[in-house]
Every structure is written in C-alpha cells, then in structure tokens.
Design an enzyme around this catalytic site. Sequence first.
Site, PDB file in Angstrom:
ATOM      1  N   GLY A  33      -7.716  10.998  10.235  1.00 30.07           N
ATOM      2  CA  GLY A  33      -6.754  11.631  11.140  1.00 30.07           C
ATOM      3  C   GLY A  33      -5.670  12.338  10.358  1.00 30.07           C
ATOM      4  O   GLY A  33      -5.808  12.560   9.150  1.00 30.07           O
ATOM      5  N   ASN A  34      -4.625  12.733  11.034  1.00 30.53           N
ATOM      6  CA  ASN A  34      -3.499  13.384  10.352  1.00 30.53           C
ATOM      7  C   ASN A  34      -2.217  13.109  11.132  1.00 30.53           C
ATOM      8  O   ASN A  34      -2.245  12.479  12.187  1.00 30.53           O
ATOM      9  CB  ASN A  34      -3.770  14.890  10.181  1.00 30.53           C
ATOM     10  CG  ASN A  34      -3.904  15.592  11.507  1.00 30.53           C
ATOM     11  OD1 ASN A  34      -2.947  15.720  12.258  1.00 30.53           O
ATOM     12  ND2 ASN A  34      -5.119  16.034  11.830  1.00 30.53           N
ATOM     13  N   ARG A  35      -1.091  13.595  10.624  1.00 29.93           N
ATOM     14  CA  ARG A  35       0.215  13.213  11.150  1.00 29.93           C
ATOM     15  C   ARG A  35       0.699  14.056  12.330  1.00 29.93           C
ATOM     16  O   ARG A  35       1.855  13.965  12.704  1.00 29.93           O
ATOM     17  CB  ARG A  35       1.274  13.309  10.042  1.00 29.93           C
ATOM     18  CG  ARG A  35       1.038  12.369   8.892  1.00 29.93           C
ATOM     19  CD  ARG A  35       2.177  12.477   7.893  1.00 29.93           C
ATOM     20  NE  ARG A  35       1.859  11.788   6.668  1.00 29.93           N
ATOM     21  CZ  ARG A  35       1.925  10.460   6.513  1.00 29.93           C
ATOM     22  NH1 ARG A  35       2.308   9.703   7.517  1.00 29.93           N
ATOM     23  NH2 ARG A  35       1.609   9.916   5.366  1.00 29.93           N
ATOM     24  N   SER A  36      -0.149  14.908  12.887  1.00 30.84           N
ATOM     25  CA  SER A  36       0.318  15.732  14.011  1.00 30.84           C
ATOM     26  C   SER A  36       0.726  14.858  15.196  1.00 30.84           C
ATOM     27  O   SER A  36      -0.017  13.972  15.614  1.00 30.84           O
ATOM     28  CB  SER A  36      -0.805  16.681  14.452  1.00 30.84           C
ATOM     29  OG  SER A  36      -0.445  17.310  15.659  1.00 30.84           O
ATOM     30  N   ALA A  99      -3.824  20.173  15.054  1.00 30.14           N
ATOM     31  CA  ALA A  99      -4.145  19.948  13.641  1.00 30.14           C
ATOM     32  C   ALA A  99      -5.560  19.378  13.616  1.00 30.14           C
ATOM     33  O   ALA A  99      -5.768  18.164  13.593  1.00 30.14           O
ATOM     34  CB  ALA A  99      -3.143  18.989  13.015  1.00 30.14           C
TER      35      ALA A  99
END
Length: 227
Positions: A33-36, A99
């Site tokens: 995943g990512n920090r969006s 993102a």
Amino acid sequence: VGAAPGEKPLAGRHVVVTSGPTHEPIDPVRYIGNRSSGKQGHAIAAAAAAAGADVTLVSGPVALADPPGVTTVHVETAAQMAAAVEAALPADIFIATAAVADWRVEAAAPQKIKKSAVLPHFALAENPDILAAVAQRRSGRPRLVVGFAAETESILAHARDKLARKQCDIIVANDVGGAEGAMGKDENQITLITPSGAETWPKMRKEDVAAKLVRHLAQLLRERLDA
Ligand code: CTP
Ligand code: CA
C-alpha cells in the site's frame, strides 16, 4: 429552485474521480500500500458535486466517510479501480487523484504465508495505468483529463514528463516529500501544469484547493465546448 449558472457551473456534467491508495494483496492478510489518505480526492469529488455535477468517486481503502451527494464505488486493487473507472465512463471530466500502486504481487498466496527459515520472495507485475488509458481513449475520451503527480524531487520536470507521457490535459503537481509534504495533511500546495505553462497556487486547505480546481475546470470545459 433553479440555481444561477455561476453557482452550479457543472450542472448536467458527469465527473469521475479516483481517490485514495490501492492495496495489492500479498496473501489474505498482507498487502502493498502507500500513504495516500484520499483527503484531496474526496474533497474534489465533494466540490464537483457542490458545483452541480453528477459525480462518481472510485475510492481505494480510506478512513474517510463517503462524500454526501456523490456515488462512491469502493475498490481495493488497481485492477478493480481500472474496471470501476471503465464502468463509470463516459464522463465529461476525469480526475485521477488516486495513488495507484505501481506494482502488484504477481501471484498472491491463497493462505497466510508462514514465517520460516526461508525468506519469501515476491515476483511483481506492473499495474495498468488508469490515467493513461483514459487519456488515450480513441472514442469516448472525457473532454478534460486531469492527473496528479506526487513527487519528492524535481517536481516540475517529472510532472511535465507525466503530462506528455500520459497525454492528459492537466497535471496537478504536489510535493509529497519530507515533513512538509502533502500526504495525509490537511493542506496542499500545488502547481497546475498544462501544455502551455505552469501556475502555482498558494498553500491552502485541501477543501479550498478542491473548490478552486473545480471552478478552474468548469471554466476550461466551458471554453472547450464553446470552441
Ligand atoms: N495513475 C494511474 N494509474 C496508475 C498509476 C498512476 O491512474 N497505475 C495516475 C495517478 O492517479 C496520478 C498520475 O497517474 O493521477 C500520476 O501518478 P504517479 O504515481 O505520480 O505516476 P507514475 O506514472 O506511476 O510515475 P512514478 O510513480 O514513477 O512517479
Ligand atoms: Ca506511481
């Protein structure tokens, strides 16, 4: 009661927005995943609805409520997001703020991977580029296709390159690097990049960026329809 056209500049228009991260499964309990946070994308969807548009928001996993007055489609992976966007088209305006994970694990494990003496290795596959696919549609291309560029360095150069490579109409560049970066924050400082130039806006609350961007896009759409 009919609103004055200035108040509802997107009345009768369909706007599709992607927002949030995507989660790409590694096994049933783990993901890439990512920090969006989805804050900017959700604010844009809400602002477009407030401007009178019929809005479809395709959202990855976020901790935000669905914006009122917006049709929200919930997805997890990039492949699901791509399919949901295709299903939501046609649209007058497409705004890609998500993102999207660039890679997925080629073969996610069907059961939780157990810890053992051997470290796991994962083969990655590239995800579909949703923005590029919409921008490069031969028929049924939305009149305005807007991308975001989250960068940590050489922001304008990377954003200009993305505008050309993906063939969208506008790239909204923002700095996500370091402690001053936009990810997860309530404020954002952006630069609008079009084939004809760049325009930097002062740092504002994400809701204010959204409202100003929606006004700008409504104006551009009107010009294109009149042209
Ligand atoms: N995007 C997309 N689908 C992808 C990757 C990106 O729709 N698979 C969209 C994003 O929503 C954003 C824009 O493309 O509007 C730019 O995303 P970004 O991650 O900055 O661009 P990439 O082309 O993936 O380049 P990189 O991550 O290497 O900077
Ligand atoms: Ca990317």
